[in-house]
Each structure stands twice: as C-alpha cells, then as structure tokens.
Design a protein around this motif. Structure first.
Motif, PDB file in Angstrom:
ATOM      1  N   GLY A 180       0.822  -1.210   0.000  1.00 51.68           N
ATOM      2  CA  GLY A 180       0.000   0.000   0.000  1.00 51.68           C
ATOM      3  C   GLY A 180       0.854   1.257   0.000  1.00 51.68           C
ATOM      4  O   GLY A 180       0.548   2.225  -0.711  1.00 51.68           O
ATOM      5  N   LEU A 181       1.955   1.254   0.773  1.00 49.15           N
ATOM      6  CA  LEU A 181       2.835   2.417   0.809  1.00 49.15           C
ATOM      7  C   LEU A 181       3.488   2.638  -0.559  1.00 49.15           C
ATOM      8  O   LEU A 181       3.563   3.782  -1.040  1.00 49.15           O
ATOM      9  N   LEU A 182       3.944   1.565  -1.194  1.00 44.61           N
ATOM     10  CA  LEU A 182       4.549   1.701  -2.521  1.00 44.61           C
ATOM     11  C   LEU A 182       3.524   2.185  -3.548  1.00 44.61           C
ATOM     12  O   LEU A 182       3.849   2.985  -4.439  1.00 44.61           O
ATOM     13  N   ILE A 183       2.297   1.725  -3.408  1.00 43.62           N
ATOM     14  CA  ILE A 183       1.233   2.190  -4.313  1.00 43.62           C
ATOM     15  C   ILE A 183       1.018   3.692  -4.155  1.00 43.62           C
ATOM     16  O   ILE A 183       0.776   4.403  -5.132  1.00 43.62           O
ATOM     17  N   SER A 184       1.130   4.189  -2.919  1.00 42.31           N
ATOM     18  CA  SER A 184       0.963   5.642  -2.707  1.00 42.31           C
ATOM     19  C   SER A 184       2.062   6.415  -3.425  1.00 42.31           C
ATOM     20  O   SER A 184       1.817   7.505  -3.961  1.00 42.31           O
ATOM     21  N   PHE A 185       3.286   5.871  -3.451  1.00 44.51           N
ATOM     22  CA  PHE A 185       4.372   6.525  -4.190  1.00 44.51           C
ATOM     23  C   PHE A 185       4.050   6.575  -5.682  1.00 44.51           C
ATOM     24  O   PHE A 185       4.234   7.600  -6.344  1.00 44.51           O
ATOM     25  N   VAL A 186       3.590   5.446  -6.205  1.00 47.65           N
ATOM     26  CA  VAL A 186       3.254   5.374  -7.634  1.00 47.65           C
ATOM     27  C   VAL A 186       2.130   6.344  -7.965  1.00 47.65           C
ATOM     28  O   VAL A 186       2.166   7.050  -8.986  1.00 47.65           O
ATOM     29  N   ALA A 187       1.132   6.399  -7.095  1.00 47.25           N
ATOM     30  CA  ALA A 187      -0.018   7.283  -7.343  1.00 47.25           C
ATOM     31  C   ALA A 187       0.425   8.744  -7.356  1.00 47.25           C
ATOM     32  O   ALA A 187      -0.011   9.526  -8.216  1.00 47.25           O
ATOM     33  N   ARG A 188       1.296   9.121  -6.425  1.00 45.55           N
ATOM     34  CA  ARG A 188       1.789  10.505  -6.406  1.00 45.55           C
ATOM     35  C   ARG A 188       2.562  10.829  -7.673  1.00 45.55           C
ATOM     36  O   ARG A 188       2.358  11.879  -8.295  1.00 45.55           O
ATOM     37  N   GLY A 189       3.464   9.944  -8.047  1.00 43.34           N
ATOM     38  CA  GLY A 189       4.275  10.191  -9.232  1.00 43.34           C
ATOM     39  C   GLY A 189       3.442  10.230 -10.502  1.00 43.34           C
ATOM     40  O   GLY A 189       3.595  11.132 -11.338  1.00 43.34           O
ATOM     41  N   ALA A 190       2.549   9.270 -10.654  1.00 41.52           N
ATOM     42  CA  ALA A 190       1.746   9.185 -11.878  1.00 41.52           C
ATOM     43  C   ALA A 190       0.778  10.358 -11.997  1.00 41.52           C
ATOM     44  O   ALA A 190       0.585  10.917 -13.089  1.00 41.52           O
ATOM     45  N   SER A 191       0.168  10.751 -10.881  1.00 39.23           N
ATOM     46  CA  SER A 191      -0.804  11.846 -10.947  1.00 39.23           C
ATOM     47  C   SER A 191      -0.126  13.180 -11.251  1.00 39.23           C
ATOM     48  O   SER A 191      -0.647  13.990 -12.027  1.00 39.23           O
ATOM     49  N   LEU A 192       1.054  13.414 -10.674  1.00 42.27           N
ATOM     50  CA  LEU A 192       1.784  14.648 -10.980  1.00 42.27           C
ATOM     51  C   LEU A 192       2.322  14.625 -12.409  1.00 42.27           C
ATOM     52  O   LEU A 192       2.342  15.666 -13.091  1.00 42.27           O
ATOM     53  N   ALA A 193       2.753  13.453 -12.878  1.00 36.16           N
ATOM     54  CA  ALA A 193       3.210  13.344 -14.269  1.00 36.16           C
ATOM     55  C   ALA A 193       2.070  13.679 -15.230  1.00 36.16           C
ATOM     56  O   ALA A 193       2.295  14.290 -16.290  1.00 36.16           O
ATOM     57  N   TRP A 194       0.872  13.308 -14.864  1.00 39.41           N
ATOM     58  CA  TRP A 194      -0.310  13.618 -15.683  1.00 39.41           C
ATOM     59  C   TRP A 194      -0.508  15.127 -15.801  1.00 39.41           C
ATOM     60  O   TRP A 194      -0.926  15.643 -16.837  1.00 39.41           O
ATOM     61  N   LYS A 195      -0.170  15.854 -14.732  1.00 31.83           N
ATOM     62  CA  LYS A 195      -0.339  17.306 -14.723  1.00 31.83           C
ATOM     63  C   LYS A 195       0.866  18.062 -15.280  1.00 31.83           C
ATOM     64  O   LYS A 195       0.786  19.272 -15.505  1.00 31.83           O
ATOM     65  N   TYR A 196       1.964  17.354 -15.514  1.00 34.05           N
ATOM     66  CA  TYR A 196       3.181  18.041 -15.936  1.00 34.05           C
ATOM     67  C   TYR A 196       3.044  18.796 -17.260  1.00 34.05           C
ATOM     68  O   TYR A 196       3.570  19.924 -17.378  1.00 34.05           O
ATOM     69  N   PRO A 197       2.386  18.256 -18.301  1.00 34.96           N
ATOM     70  CA  PRO A 197       2.277  19.020 -19.558  1.00 34.96           C
ATOM     71  C   PRO A 197       1.666  20.410 -19.381  1.00 34.96           C
ATOM     72  O   PRO A 197       2.088  21.368 -20.036  1.00 34.96           O
ATOM     73  N   ALA A 198       0.699  20.537 -18.489  1.00 40.27           N
ATOM     74  CA  ALA A 198       0.084  21.848 -18.242  1.00 40.27           C
ATOM     75  C   ALA A 198       1.085  22.794 -17.599  1.00 40.27           C
ATOM     76  O   ALA A 198       1.075  24.004 -17.853  1.00 40.27           O
ATOM     77  N   LEU A 199       1.982  22.252 -16.774  1.00 33.27           N
ATOM     78  CA  LEU A 199       3.027  23.063 -16.151  1.00 33.27           C
ATOM     79  C   LEU A 199       3.963  23.625 -17.220  1.00 33.27           C
ATOM     80  O   LEU A 199       4.284  24.815 -17.216  1.00 33.27           O
ATOM     81  N   GLU A 200       4.386  22.777 -18.142  1.00 36.05           N
ATOM     82  CA  GLU A 200       5.251  23.245 -19.234  1.00 36.05           C
ATOM     83  C   GLU A 200       4.536  24.279 -20.097  1.00 36.05           C
ATOM     84  O   GLU A 200       5.134  25.272 -20.516  1.00 36.05           O
ATOM     85  N   ALA A 201       3.274  24.032 -20.371  1.00 36.23           N
ATOM     86  CA  ALA A 201       2.510  24.957 -21.210  1.00 36.23           C
ATOM     87  C   ALA A 201       2.434  26.337 -20.566  1.00 36.23           C
ATOM     88  O   ALA A 201       2.494  27.357 -21.253  1.00 36.23           O
ATOM     89  N   GLN A 202       2.315  26.355 -19.227  1.00 33.58           N
ATOM     90  CA  GLN A 202       2.267  27.642 -18.520  1.00 33.58           C
ATOM     91  C   GLN A 202       3.582  28.393 -18.698  1.00 33.58           C
ATOM     92  O   GLN A 202       3.595  29.606 -18.893  1.00 33.58           O
TER      93      GLN A 202
END
Length: 447
Positions: free
Chosen positions: A413-435
């Motif tokens: 469960g702890l490792l899954i939380s790491f994956v979820a944090r990384g994957a969800s922020l990676a999903w938002k990264y293109p918008a960061l670059e666009a800004q």
C-alpha cells in the motif's frame, strides 16, 4: 542573477551536493543528543529528550510550507529579474517565521498539554520533557524563520550557505551538549539550552548570509513587503503546500498505526526499514531542491526549454541516486539490519520485508522529483489535488491488501501511494510546461 548561467550537470550538482552533505549532519546530532544524555545512567532523561524533541519538531513541521513556498516564489522572481520582489519575499518569510514562533511561545502551555494528552508518558519522563521544551521553545522564532531563509537561499542556488548554517548549528549544538551535560552536569536542561543557543546562532548566521538583501531598500519598503496581491498569492501557495504535507504525513502516521496491529516484532521491523526510506529522502532532497530552484527560475523567465531541461537534468541525477541506493540496500541491507537490531526475530522479519525498501527508491523517485518541480513552478493547487487523490488511492488499497497479505499488504500500500503521487503529478506536468511557454520560449545553453 543565477538564471543567466548555463543549465549544466555541474550546476545541478553545485546546488544539490551541499544539501546532501547538510542532511548528512542531521542524524549525527540525534546520535550525540541521545549519547550524551545516556551518560547520565538513567532511562527517563533519554525518553524525555526524545519525546520533547518529537513534540517540538511536530509543531515546527506545521510551518514547513514556509521553506517550500519561499523557494518557489523567490526562484520565479529571480527568473523574472524582479530583484525587489526577491528581497521583499525574504522580509515576508522572516515576518511569518517570527510571528509563528511568538505564537507558539504564547500558547506553549496549551500546546504541550495537548501533546501529552495524545501521547502520555510516565510522570518522570513528562516532567523532564516539559523542562526540556520550556527552554527550547524560546528559539521557535529562530527555527521557523530559518525555514524561510533556507528556502530563499535555495532559490538563489546558494546551497553552500545552507550547508554552512547547518554545520554551525549542529556543530555548536554538539559542543554545547558536551559542555552543559558532561561539563556542568545540567542534564536534560543542558541539552535543551545547547539547542536553544545553536538555533539562534543559526539564525544570526543566516541573516548575515542574506546581508546583500538588506543592503538595499526593497526589504523594508512597506508598499512592496505588504503588497496585498502578492501576500494573498503567497498565502494560497503556502496553504496548498500545508494541506499536501498534512495528507502525506497522514499516510506515514497511518502506516505506523496499521503496523502496530501486526505485533511488536513486525512493528519493530517496519521501524528499522523506514530508516532506509529516510536515507533515500535525505539523498534525494538535494536534487529535488535543485529542481525547485531551476524550474522556478525558468518559470519566472517564461522559458519553456529551460524548464524542461531543468526538470530532466535534476530528475536524471535523482534517478541515478535512487538506482545506486536500491543496489546498496540490496547488498548491504542485511548487515545494516543486524547492526540496528539485536533481536533475532526482528532481524529475520526485517529481512523478509527488505525487498520493499530495495524497490522504494525506484518506485518513489518520480514522486520526489515531481514534488520539487511543482514546488518550483508553484503549481501548488495541482500538488494539493493530486495528494488528495493519492491519499484516497492509498487508503482504498492498503486496507484490503492488509486483510489478504498482512504486513506485506501494508508495504504494498505504501509503494502504491508513491506510484499514485508520481503518476498523478506526471499527468499534470504538460500543463506546467505549457504555462511556462505561455509568453515566450527561448533557447537555453547546453553543456
């Protein structure tokens, strides 16, 4: 200013390595504090210093957003070439730190009473812990203000100054520990007094290292320092980071509580293995901080290519460190476990779960590095929202996993939380670059 320097591997390492060295001094101080008090020959003083330090650290941790928020905002002002705002941000951070510290001093009786209601101790330990905290609390303004100074210095890539502050504080603390406890026989109060003096000395050095900001007028120009639009933006950024940090802490606290349900041996094994996770975090901090500074400057200058290069260079070093740590944990983990635990049962249990710590740096590197990238870009709303999502995923997974796989499920469960944090922020990264590329996209120097 710093943003005119080429984005190279050398520049990333120049920012990161002093932070890694600075972090390496932190465990040494804890060992000396415990060892010096241990010379008194009684258990209560050791417990009192431990619990007192934990309570104060938890109170100060609430204001950890000041370090991260200051880094992101200052690096962007630096990238935009707004020197006046860079200096005004230092004043705002110092004001927040001093006010927060004074509030803790004024409410210390209620805060300490509440802490012991949550985590009661024996009468002797509690009495000594209160004596310890009654002295140390008077350096709260210095400690919290140093969060702001540290964030400001990191944003300007002056991490050697951060290392100097840490070395002075920990060095003075260790020397004064020996003088007050072993020399003057002041016991627990001596440890507290040593830390009190060291923290104010650290603040004094920090202010001196920021003296270039105080040479101008901006830091004391009320119209700049108390610009309501900028204060509101700073408040929003810091609030988002605070919410994100509370949720992250909730995951780790729940991990400890859940682990207690599996018995003392499993709980002890989990505690030992979490030290490997702390080592990973200490090692990665330097590269995450490099990402904060460099990404923030690129965001401030609206240079999309520089932002991408900053993210890639810092993350590449972070990934390399994580691979190296995973190999070290696999090779030397059993030896470290045997040193840390003398119980054969705890040693055996720790070895069973060691593979999760081998996997943790690899699985978690994206979360750690993207945190730094998003802090630098002050995309804190995304950080807050993705942390909420990651927390929900963690709790939704860890409860059924524990039911089926016991302590293995807890680690999964702890490792899954790491994956979820990384994957969800990676999903938002293109918008960061666009800004970053909204205004212009300039070429950036390469090594």
């Amino acid at each position: 200013m710093a943003e005119t320097t080429a984005l190279t591997h050398r520049r990333v390492l120049t920012i990161a390595l002093p932070i890694v060295l600075s972090n390496a001094t932190v465990p040494i101080l804890g060992i000396v504090d415990t060892g010096v008090v241990g010379q008194l020959g009684e258990a209560a003083p050791i417990g009192a210093v431990g619990i007192g330090a934990v309570i104060l650290s938890a109170l100060y941790w609430i204001f950890g957003f000041l370090r991260m928020g200051t880094t992101g905002l200052t690096s962007q002002a630096c990238g935009a070439g707004d020197r006046d705002e860079v200096h005004a941000l230092l004043s705002r951070a110092l004001l927040i730190g001093f006010v927060a510290g004074v509030m803790i001093i004024l409410t210390q009786v209620l805060l300490f009473h509440g802490a012991f209601l949550i985590s009661p101790a024996s009468a002797e330990v509690e009495g000594l812990a209160r004596d310890y905290m009654a002295i140390r609390v008077w350096s709260a303004p210095a400690t919290i203000a140093l969060y702001g100074i540290t964030g400001w210095l990191i944003a300007l890539e002056r991490t050697k100054a951060v290392l100097a502050i840490q070395v002075l504080m920990n060095g003075a603390n260790i020397i004064l520990d020996l003088v007050f406890v072993l020399g003057f026989d002041r016991g627990v109060e001596g440890v507290a007094l040593a830390t009190f003096i060291a923290e104010w000395a650290g603040l004094a050095l920090g202010l001196w290292l920021c003296r270039d900001a105080f040479a101008g007028q901006a830091w004391r120009t009320a119209a700049l320092v108390f610009d309501m639009a900028r204060i509101k933006h700073m408040a929003v950024v810091n609030t988002d980071i605070l919410i994100r940090s509370v949720l992250l802490q909730a995951i780790f606290v729940s991990f400890l509580f859940y682990g207690a349900d599996f018995g003392d041996v499993q709980l002890a094994a989990n505690q030992i293995l979490l030290q490997f996770l702390h080592v990973t975090a200490y090692a990665l901090d330097g590269f995450a901080f490099a990402a904060e500074a460099l990404v923030g400057q690129a965001m401030g200058s609206r240079t999309r290519s520089a932002l991408r290069r900053a993210a890639l260079l810092s993350s590449a070093w972070g990934a390399a460190i994580c691979v190296a740590l995973a190999i070290c944990f696999a090779l030397f983990g059993p030896f470290v476990i045997d040193v840390m635990a003398k119980s054969a049962a705890v040693q055996d249990a720790s070895r069973i779960y060691l593979p999760y710590m081998v996997a943790a740096p690899i699985v978690g590197v994206a979360a750690w590095m993207l945190d730094g990238i998003f802090i630098g870009a002050t995309r804190t709303q995304d950080m807050r929202n993705m942390m909420i999502l990651s927390s929900l995923i963690y709790f939704a997974c860890v409860i059924p996993l524990m039911a089926y796989f016991g302590n293995h499920g807890l680690w999964l469960g702890l490792l899954i939380s790491f994956v979820a944090r990384g994957a969800s922020l990676a999903w938002k990264y293109p918008a960061l670059e666009a800004q970053a590329g909204a205004a212009r996209s300039d070429p950036v120097a390469t090594p």
